[in-house]
Design an enzyme around this catalytic site. Structure first.
Site, PDB file in Angstrom:
ATOM      1  N   LYS A 281      89.281  -1.371 -45.758  1.00  0.00           N
ATOM      2  CA  LYS A 281      89.575  -0.833 -47.117  1.00  0.00           C
ATOM      3  C   LYS A 281      89.003   0.482 -47.272  1.00  0.00           C
ATOM      4  CE  LYS A 281      90.131  -5.259 -49.872  1.00  0.00           C
ATOM      5  NZ  LYS A 281      91.376  -5.121 -50.253  1.00  0.00           N
ATOM      6  N   ARG A 355      95.859 -15.197 -47.693  1.00  0.00           N
ATOM      7  CA  ARG A 355      96.685 -16.200 -47.191  1.00  0.00           C
ATOM      8  C   ARG A 355      96.335 -16.908 -45.696  1.00  0.00           C
ATOM      9  NH1 ARG A 355     100.687 -11.350 -47.683  1.00  0.00           N
ATOM     10  NH2 ARG A 355      99.273 -10.913 -49.301  1.00  0.00           N
TER      11      ARG A 355
HETATM   12  N1  BES Z   1      91.174  -9.421 -51.917  1.00  0.00           N
HETATM   13  C1  BES Z   1      92.259  -8.374 -51.839  1.00  0.00           C
HETATM   14  C2  BES Z   1      93.313  -8.257 -53.170  1.00  0.00           C
HETATM   15  C3  BES Z   1      92.496  -7.368 -54.126  1.00  0.00           C
HETATM   16  C4  BES Z   1      92.843  -6.064 -54.405  1.00  0.00           C
HETATM   17  C5  BES Z   1      92.007  -8.237 -55.156  1.00  0.00           C
HETATM   18  C6  BES Z   1      92.334  -5.405 -55.193  1.00  0.00           C
HETATM   19  C7  BES Z   1      91.391  -7.287 -56.245  1.00  0.00           C
HETATM   20  C8  BES Z   1      91.699  -6.097 -56.398  1.00  0.00           C
HETATM   21  C9  BES Z   1      93.162  -9.136 -50.713  1.00  0.00           C
HETATM   22  O1  BES Z   1      92.785  -9.508 -49.729  1.00  0.00           O
HETATM   23  C10 BES Z   1      94.081  -8.036 -50.163  1.00  0.00           C
HETATM   24  O2  BES Z   1      93.445  -7.042 -49.488  1.00  0.00           O
HETATM   25  N2  BES Z   1      95.330  -7.990 -50.188  1.00  0.00           N
HETATM   26  C11 BES Z   1      96.096  -6.721 -49.868  1.00  0.00           C
HETATM   27  C12 BES Z   1      97.298  -7.520 -49.220  1.00  0.00           C
HETATM   28  C13 BES Z   1      98.459  -6.385 -48.253  1.00  0.00           C
HETATM   29  C14 BES Z   1      97.595  -6.130 -47.379  1.00  0.00           C
HETATM   30  C15 BES Z   1      99.412  -7.461 -47.990  1.00  0.00           C
HETATM   31  C16 BES Z   1      96.501  -5.841 -50.863  1.00  0.00           C
HETATM   32  O3  BES Z   1      96.794  -6.272 -52.176  1.00  0.00           O
HETATM   33  O4  BES Z   1      96.673  -4.643 -50.712  1.00  0.00           O
HETATM   34 MN    MN Z   2      92.004  -8.314 -48.278  1.00  0.00          MN
END
Ligand code: BES
Ligand code: MN
Ligand code: ZN
Length: 504
Positions: A281, A355
């Site tokens: 990230k 997931r």
């Molecule tokens: N934990 C994150 C989702 C998230 C993002 C929660 C911001 C709260 C605030 C999750 O694991 C994630 O990174 N999801 C990705 C999924 C994508 C790569 C398909 C996302 O939402 O960008």
């Molecule tokens: Mn994630």
């Protein structure tokens, strides 16, 4: 502060609490509630003072005065409720949340709350909302400040006595609601504590230990699957997500036996820190990813509340716990893992890890005989894009279960909005090398996230609640500091009650 609540039937003017609180409505005469608070009907000198200071009882605006010996209490606060036609239990919860914050800021040890002007058709739900507001609004994470630097901290365990003055409300249902609200809000605050705790202090083994401690106190059965056991069981998905961290994953299985059918499984995402893994990230705001275990936290909190409320059904709580880190041993984009039920997942983006861990947890719940599965997780940033911080997103394969979840949320004051499942979305997560790919791209991101997890539920009715936008929010009446909310503790507990047939 730790709230100890009592019910009083007498006149609030006789209370010797440090702080007396009343509620007033916009465009209504202030002399009613205020003269009653002062114990001198007709005199209404307080109302005159409030009017002189332009207090109009607008929503969440409050007026505060010292009482200079006119009242038993040294200080009076009148909370504005806005127009009466906008009254709701949600407003009661928020108004009392603001009162909780005021009480905590003033460091009072006792307060008297006059709820006689709060008109509710359902006195039990009124009692519940009132105490929930106080307990949630008065809560604050203590933090790790050096004690002398922050004398206001270390407030969490301070006892506060609250006397509710009911007026014409019936004490018995109010008391029942109050007991329920205490249970739920205390469980919720425990979850908030988990959320705030940073990941160097709350890594998978620690979260599992915390769950064991809670389970023992709540008399729930608990089993912790460590990495050896996860491997024996063939849980390649959660092991894959956790393999980049020096802290190996855990799966916690909690069991409540209410001696009835059906069996409900509650499942939560417990990523103690989500760096994104090799699909790292960006650094801005990454510290928030210590909250990525709040789905699992909500399950633990709900299981604790269910153990206290004792509905007549069996509930299995599953916390899927791992830390998502980049390292030489981490999962890489393109890797293929095999879940507990044998389905394979191509991990095209290691940041779509929720997931993946949930694939094992959900298929294990099916194996354990769940009749219904409700899963909650901080799954997608897209949930924030679609609903902001105001509602959680529901993706459900079964209309009746979806109705139960929506009704539970409505009753408990947690907003939930259902998104559709259209079969056309399935092609977005087809993979050339595995049964499913974990990262279908941006289109319908919250829906495909839920649908991918649903693939592991087989024919079992399944509901997914994405709490990415609601698990932590900015400061507000129920949230003294921007941070964890403990969302879904109340809704999941109420889902269990509804499935047990206790409630309508
Ligand atoms: N934990 C994150 C989702 C998230 C993002 C929660 C911001 C709260 C605030 C999750 O694991 C994630 O990174 N999801 C990705 C999924 C994508 C790569 C398909 C996302 O939402 O960008
Ligand atoms: Mn994630
Ligand atoms: Zn995540």
């Amino acid at each position: 502060m730790v709230v100890e609540a009592n019910i009083r039937v007498g006149a609030v003017s006789e209370s010797s609490a440090e702080l007396v609180v009343g509620f007033a409505f916009e465009a209504e005469t202030l002399s009613g509630p205020l003269s009653e608070l002062a114990g001198e009907p007709g005199k209404a000198y307080l109302a005159q003072a409030a009017e002189r200071e332009q207090f109009k009882a607008e929503w969440l605006k409050w007026w505060s005065t010292l009482t200079w010996g006119h009242l038993g209490a040294a200080r009076l606060v009148v909370m504005g409720m806005g127009p009466r036609e906008e009254f709701s239990l949600d407003r009661v919860r928020r108004a009392l949340g603001q009162v909780g914050q005021i009480a905590s800021d003033l460091h009072v040890a006792s307060l008297a709350v006059d709820v006689s002007t709060l008109d509710s058709g359902n006195v039990e739900d009124l009692g519940q909302a009132a105490i929930e507001g106080l307990v949630l609004g008065g809560w604050q994470f203590d933090g790790y400040h050096q004690a002398t630097d922050k004398p206001a901290a270390a407030d969490a365990d301070r006892p506060v006595t609250v006397d509710f003055y009911l007026g014409a409300h019936s004490p018995e249902p109010f008391g029942q609601g109050m007991a329920r609200g205490q249970t739920l809000a205390a469980a919720q605050n425990m979850v908030r504590e988990l959320g705030w705790t940073p990941s160097n202090r709350l890594y998978p083994e620690k979260l599992a230990q915390w769950a064991e401690k809670e389970a023992t106190q709540a008399r729930l059965e608990v089993e912790v699957l460590n990495e050896v056991r996860l491997r024996e069981l063939g849980m390649g998905a959660i092991l894959g997500v956790g393999q980049g961290s020096v802290h190996p994953p855990r799966m916690v299985i909690l069991r409540y036996r209410g001696g009835g059918t059906p069996t409900l499984a509650l499942i939560g995402k417990g990523i103690t820190f989500d760096s994104g893994g090799i699909s790292l990230k960006p650094s801005a705001g990454m510290e928030d990813m210590k909250y990525d275990m709040l789905g699992a936290g909500a399950v633990l909190g709900a299981m604790r509340a269910i153990a206290a409320e004792k509905p007549a059904l069996d509930v299995i709580g599953i916390m899927a716990i791992a830390q998502n880190m980049p390292s030489g041993s981490a999962l890489k984009p393109g890797d293929v893992v095999t879940a507990f039920n044998g389905k394979t997942i191509e991990v095209t983006n290691t940041d779509a890890e929720g997931r993946v861990v949930l694939a094992d947890a959900v298929s294990y719940a099916v194996h354990l005989g769940a009749d219904f599965i409700v899963e909650t997780s901080t799954l997608t940033g897209a949930a924030l894009i679609v609903l902001g911080h105001e509602a959680s997103a529901l993706v459900a394969t079964d209309d009746r279960l979806a109705e139960d979840v929506l009704a539970a949320g409505a009753r408990m004051g947690e907003r939930i909005w259902r998104l559709p499942i259209y079969p056309e979305y399935k092609k977005l997560y087809e993979s050339d090398v595995a049964d499913i790919k974990n990262s279908p791209g941006r289109d319908a991101g919250t829906i495909t996230g839920g649908m991918i997890i649903a693939e592991f539920a087989g024919d079992v009715p399944f509901a997914h609640l994405d709490i990415a936008g609601t698990a932590w929010i900015d400061e507000g009446p129920l949230n003294k500091k921007a941070g964890a909310t403990g969302v879904m503790v109340r809704t999941l507990t109420e889902v269990a009650q509804r499935l047990a047939g206790f409630r309508d």
